[in-house]
Design a protein around this motif. Structure first.
Motif, PDB file in Angstrom:
ATOM      1  N   CYS A 184       0.829  -1.217   0.000  1.00  0.00           N
ATOM      2  CA  CYS A 184       0.000   0.000   0.000  1.00  0.00           C
ATOM      3  C   CYS A 184       0.861   1.264   0.000  1.00  0.00           C
ATOM      4  O   CYS A 184       0.506   2.259  -0.637  1.00  0.00           O
ATOM      5  CB  CYS A 184      -0.926   0.013   1.218  1.00  0.00           C
ATOM      6  SG  CYS A 184      -2.171  -1.268   1.138  1.00  0.00           S
ATOM      7  N   ILE A 208      -0.105   4.486   4.302  1.00  0.00           N
ATOM      8  CA  ILE A 208      -0.399   5.414   3.205  1.00  0.00           C
ATOM      9  C   ILE A 208       0.825   6.268   2.899  1.00  0.00           C
ATOM     10  O   ILE A 208       1.465   6.827   3.808  1.00  0.00           O
ATOM     11  CB  ILE A 208      -1.612   6.304   3.588  1.00  0.00           C
ATOM     12  CG1 ILE A 208      -2.851   5.407   3.732  1.00  0.00           C
ATOM     13  CG2 ILE A 208      -1.853   7.413   2.571  1.00  0.00           C
ATOM     14  CD1 ILE A 208      -4.022   6.076   4.374  1.00  0.00           C
ATOM     15  N   VAL A 236      -6.681   8.557  -1.634  1.00  0.00           N
ATOM     16  CA  VAL A 236      -7.259   7.348  -1.049  1.00  0.00           C
ATOM     17  C   VAL A 236      -8.760   7.307  -1.316  1.00  0.00           C
ATOM     18  O   VAL A 236      -9.487   8.255  -0.990  1.00  0.00           O
ATOM     19  CB  VAL A 236      -7.000   7.314   0.484  1.00  0.00           C
ATOM     20  CG1 VAL A 236      -7.623   6.065   1.110  1.00  0.00           C
ATOM     21  CG2 VAL A 236      -5.501   7.363   0.775  1.00  0.00           C
ATOM     22  N   ASP A 250     -12.052   5.048  -0.505  1.00  0.00           N
ATOM     23  CA  ASP A 250     -12.502   4.022   0.438  1.00  0.00           C
ATOM     24  C   ASP A 250     -13.875   3.500   0.021  1.00  0.00           C
ATOM     25  O   ASP A 250     -14.879   4.199   0.135  1.00  0.00           O
ATOM     26  CB  ASP A 250     -12.563   4.652   1.846  1.00  0.00           C
ATOM     27  CG  ASP A 250     -12.806   3.625   2.930  1.00  0.00           C
ATOM     28  OD1 ASP A 250     -13.077   2.449   2.607  1.00  0.00           O
ATOM     29  OD2 ASP A 250     -12.719   4.005   4.120  1.00  0.00           O
ATOM     30  N   VAL A 256     -10.842   2.166   5.656  1.00  0.00           N
ATOM     31  CA  VAL A 256      -9.662   2.970   5.974  1.00  0.00           C
ATOM     32  C   VAL A 256      -9.908   3.675   7.314  1.00  0.00           C
ATOM     33  O   VAL A 256     -11.009   4.190   7.552  1.00  0.00           O
ATOM     34  CB  VAL A 256      -9.414   4.023   4.858  1.00  0.00           C
ATOM     35  CG1 VAL A 256      -8.223   4.904   5.193  1.00  0.00           C
ATOM     36  CG2 VAL A 256      -9.217   3.337   3.510  1.00  0.00           C
ATOM     37  N   ALA A 309      -2.733  11.432   3.877  1.00  0.00           N
ATOM     38  CA  ALA A 309      -3.123  11.425   2.465  1.00  0.00           C
ATOM     39  C   ALA A 309      -3.185  12.841   1.906  1.00  0.00           C
ATOM     40  O   ALA A 309      -3.302  13.820   2.662  1.00  0.00           O
ATOM     41  CB  ALA A 309      -4.490  10.749   2.312  1.00  0.00           C
ATOM     42  N   ILE A 339      -8.857  12.253   0.177  1.00  0.00           N
ATOM     43  CA  ILE A 339      -9.490  11.017   0.678  1.00  0.00           C
ATOM     44  C   ILE A 339     -11.012  11.133   0.598  1.00  0.00           C
ATOM     45  O   ILE A 339     -11.569  12.225   0.785  1.00  0.00           O
ATOM     46  CB  ILE A 339      -9.014  10.724   2.131  1.00  0.00           C
ATOM     47  CG1 ILE A 339      -9.554   9.372   2.623  1.00  0.00           C
ATOM     48  CG2 ILE A 339      -9.395  11.833   3.097  1.00  0.00           C
ATOM     49  CD1 ILE A 339      -8.891   8.881   3.912  1.00  0.00           C
TER      50      ILE A 339
END
Ligand code: NAD
Length: 294
Positions: A200, A221, A227, A229, A248, A257, A260
């Protein structure tokens, strides 16, 4: 760093607005009203919620919804007969059979019985094959929504390291094809992947579709990564109530991140918007009209 929040609700509302405008245009220019049949077997409360929200969204976009609610003990043969009727009905441009189906019904057989050009869920083996070989076809809604959300914050996915966690037919595998088509370098991780956190950490774009609450931690991350999810997990909340969390650990991830999606309010709203998009595209293709890109 505090990540930019990818507001799936707002992006989905905008997409639905563009779809409704296109539906109004094909009605006025071609007298075409896209229609979708939504078939539900039994009374699973979660399925009923999904079916109601899908039918409402279809009506709001100016399309027709044909709802078919069948009893839990309907036979496979009766369900196949209904699908045969819907396949032959020109007012029905899309057919969606709400999953899961009861155990006495073979879901794969039902999916395969849907006319591939009306398979707005994009689950038919012919559509999976078309997708894998770069032919035009209907693409599953949730993966399509994920890619649209990623592209809302990334100018291009070309050359990016993308890691998808999960290899299901409805999310992980179609994401592989969609991301390859965007020229990303894609890794699909799963339950047997070694050193998942390390895999990841390579990702510029990390998409989690696992179904395990908050499994992806902040230190998995890469700083600045995007990201997405997909997970929807119900966990115990305050006062005996339950709450929904993603795959997450959001509070940790948003400090690392670059961007996200929240859960709820990220991928979920995009799934329904992409169902509308698929229905519009199917209706146009079936009537010899150009397929709108939107
Ligand atoms: P699935 O159970 O079919 O697949 C889960 C995948 O996760 C599998 O491929 C498995 O290999 C992988 N996995 C499981 N445990 C793992 C582990 N410990 N480490 C690494 N990988 C692991 O699930 P699905 O249908 O793909 O759905 C995944 C999640 O996405 C669920 O939470 C589901 O509710 C959610 N979902 C959301 C939407 C939406 O509209 N937002 C749509 C579909 C699914």
């Amino acid at each position: 760093m505090t990540a930019r929040i990818i507001d799936g609700k707002t992006i989905a509302v905008e997409l639905r607005g563009r779809i409704a405008a296109e539906v109004a245009r094909v009605l006025s220019t071609h007298k075409l009203v896209p229609g979708i049949a939504v078939v539900q077997v039994g009374d699973n409360p979660a399925s009923s919620v999904y079916v109601r929200s899908k039918s409402k969204a279809v009506a709001e976009a100016g399309m027709r919804a044909f709802d078919h609610k069948l009893p839990d003990d309907v036979s496979e043969a009766e369900l196949l007969t209904l699908i045969g009727t819907l396949n032959a009905d020109p007012k029905v441009n899309g057919i969606l059979v709400q999953l899961p189906l009861p155990p006495h019904i073979d879901a794969q057989r039902i999916i395969a019985s849907i006319e591939a050009d009306k398979d707005v869920d994009g689950f038919h083996p012919l559509n999976a094959g078309r997708h894998a070989t770069g032919l035009p076809g209907l693409v599953p809604c949730t993966p399509l929504g994920c890619v649209l959300l990623a592209k809302s914050v990334l100018p291009s996915l070309a050359g990016l390291e993308a890691v998808v966690i999960g290899r299901s037919n409805i999310v992980g595998k179609p994401l592989l094809q969609l991301l390859l088509a965007e020229n990303a370098t894609v890794t699909v991780a799963h339950s047997k992947t070694r050193d998942l956190p390390g895999v990841c950490r390579r990702a510029d774009l990390l998409i989690a579709a696992i179904g395990r609450p908050e499994m992806v931690r902040g230190d998995w991350i890469k700083p600045g990564a995007t990201v997405i999810d997909v997970g929807i997990n119900r966990v115990p909340g305050e006062g005996g109530k339950s709450r929904i969390v993603g795959d997450v650990a959001f509070a940790e991830a948003e400090t690392v991140a670059g961007a996200i999606t929240p859960v709820p309010g990220g991928v979920g709203p995009m799934t329904i918007a992409c169902l509308l998009l698929n229905t519009l595209r199917a209706a146009c293709a079936q009537n010899g009209l150009p397929v709108p890109l939107l």
